[in-house]
Design an enzyme around this catalytic site. Structure first.
Site, PDB file in Angstrom:
ATOM      1  N   GLY A 147       0.823  -1.202   0.000  1.00 54.95           N
ATOM      2  CA  GLY A 147       0.000   0.000   0.000  1.00 54.95           C
ATOM      3  C   GLY A 147       0.855   1.250   0.000  1.00 54.95           C
ATOM      4  O   GLY A 147       2.042   1.220   0.344  1.00 54.95           O
ATOM      5  N   CYS A 148       0.243   2.369  -0.348  1.00 55.47           N
ATOM      6  CA  CYS A 148       0.987   3.626  -0.460  1.00 55.47           C
ATOM      7  C   CYS A 148       1.493   4.108   0.894  1.00 55.47           C
ATOM      8  O   CYS A 148       2.686   4.405   1.065  1.00 55.47           O
ATOM      9  CB  CYS A 148       0.141   4.683  -1.151  1.00 55.47           C
ATOM     10  N   TYR A 149       0.599   4.195   1.887  1.00 54.34           N
ATOM     11  CA  TYR A 149       1.033   4.592   3.221  1.00 54.34           C
ATOM     12  C   TYR A 149       2.062   3.597   3.776  1.00 54.34           C
ATOM     13  O   TYR A 149       3.025   3.982   4.440  1.00 54.34           O
ATOM     14  CB  TYR A 149      -0.152   4.645   4.175  1.00 54.34           C
ATOM     15  N   SER A 150       1.838   2.332   3.515  1.00 53.18           N
ATOM     16  CA  SER A 150       2.740   1.293   4.024  1.00 53.18           C
ATOM     17  C   SER A 150       4.135   1.451   3.438  1.00 53.18           C
ATOM     18  O   SER A 150       5.141   1.302   4.153  1.00 53.18           O
ATOM     19  CB  SER A 150       2.184  -0.092   3.678  1.00 53.18           C
TER      20      SER A 150
END
Length: 344
Positions: A147-150
């Site tokens: 994921g992007c935040y991850s």
């Protein structure tokens, strides 16, 4: 090498088309959507006279027979069904959704509120954090794109977590994203009148990237405890800044920590560890596959502040997906994505 993209009408899918258009090895064989058959430029007029392909129906057997590699750029809850349909075919898959990231099916049900993919597929999918899982990616047939935040959070935390320099209970991530991270589906929350000159927190303690981040942190360091993670919307189109706070478990100098980060990322072409005192900004990575990291140490409190910025549609989605596809197919990981960031 022939590639197909499923879910082309979303922001992640259209970013994939932008990258693949000039990729020297990957050639777009077909593009697919559940919206029906029409030229892609009618959905995205900026592609007029550039990409003349038509959206096609999703026929797993036909796609698998004509492509060497398939990208899933579909919403969560869709990819898991598609994955099951492609499981019996000899084709490589890179999934940009969250459906194959969590190895525990009950965690997926809890955080995504949907039925999980079959356990056999979850076990088969390799977590594609390119800088930290290269050996497994090189031998993978299926990749679960982070994921992007991850991505921003894990790249910022990895060196000190792996070295066990943090107090296991102390990780706090304060993350902000542009509105494209929520996808293209219209909503009141993302209207111009709602977001212009505004700043919103959302999914407090409920964001689906929390278990993904924790899963990887514990894989690196079994002593890590649950994190505090908050997400906010910025009045911009694209980009993520994760400001991360950790308490150091050992007394360290800032120069020592900085050298650790430089050492870990010296062979990572898309991670730039900024000089001490130089803070990264979202605009400085826009349109690129870079993750820029800055670090500060408060000697009074022993607390380290890590600032990690990425373009959520590039390093946080399509760019990293192509980086993973390059690695899994034996190519230089920079192939087709070695873009200088856009500025201003």
């Amino acid at each position: 090498m022939k590639v197909s993209v499923i879910g082309t009408t979303g922001y992640g899918g259209i970013e994939l088309l932008r990258i693949l258009h000039n990729h020297p090895i990957f050639q777009i064989q077909s593009i697919h959507s559940s919206r029906g058959e029409s030229p892609i430029w009618t959905e995205y007029p900026h592609l007029f006279d550039i990409n003349k392909q038509k959206l096609e129906k999703i026929d797993p057997e036909k796609i698998a027979m004509n492509a060497d590699l398939v990208f899933f750029a579909t919403p969560s809850g869709v990819s898991s069904e598609l994955a099951a349909a492609f499981a019996d075919y000899d084709v490589k898959v890179v999934d940009l959704s969250g459906d194959l990231r969590l190895k525990n099916q009950e965690d997926y049900k809890k955080w995504y509120k949907q039925e999980p993919a079959p356990q056999s597929l979850l076990d088969k999918a390799v977590y594609g954090l390119s800088e930290w899982n290269r050996e497994n990616i090189e031998n993978a047939e299926w990749i679960s794109n982070p994921g992007c935040y991850s991505t921003a959070s894990l790249l910022g935390l990895a060196p000190i977590v792996k070295e066990n320099w943090v107090v296991p209970t102390s990780i706090v991530i304060d993350a902000k994203s542009g509105t494209s991270g929520a996808g293209r589906k219209p909503s009141r929350m993302h209207m111009m009148a709602e977001m212009t000159e505004n700043f919103k927190i959302y999914k407090v303690n409920e964001h689906q990237h929390i278990p993904e981040i924790e899963q990887q942190l514990v894989d690196w360091n079994k002593d890590i405890k649950p994190i505090t993670f908050s997400t906010h919307l910025l009045p911009i189109s694209r980009g993520i800044m994760a400001t991360i706070y950790v308490q150091l478990g050992k007394e360290k100098k800032l120069t020592e920590i900085h050298e650790l980060y430089q050492h870990y990322y010296e062979k990572a072409p898309f991670v730039r560890v900024r000089p001490i005192g130089n803070d990264p900004a979202i605009k400085e990575v826009a349109g690129s596959n870079y993750c820029d990291i800055g670090i500060h140490l408060d000697e009074r409190t022993g607390r380290l502040t890590i600032v990690s910025v990425i373009d959520n549609l590039m390093k946080g989605a399509a760019g990293q997906a192509v980086q993973n596809a390059n690695i899994m197919n034996g190519l230089d990981e920079k192939t087709g994505i070695d873009f200088i960031p856009m500025y201003p």
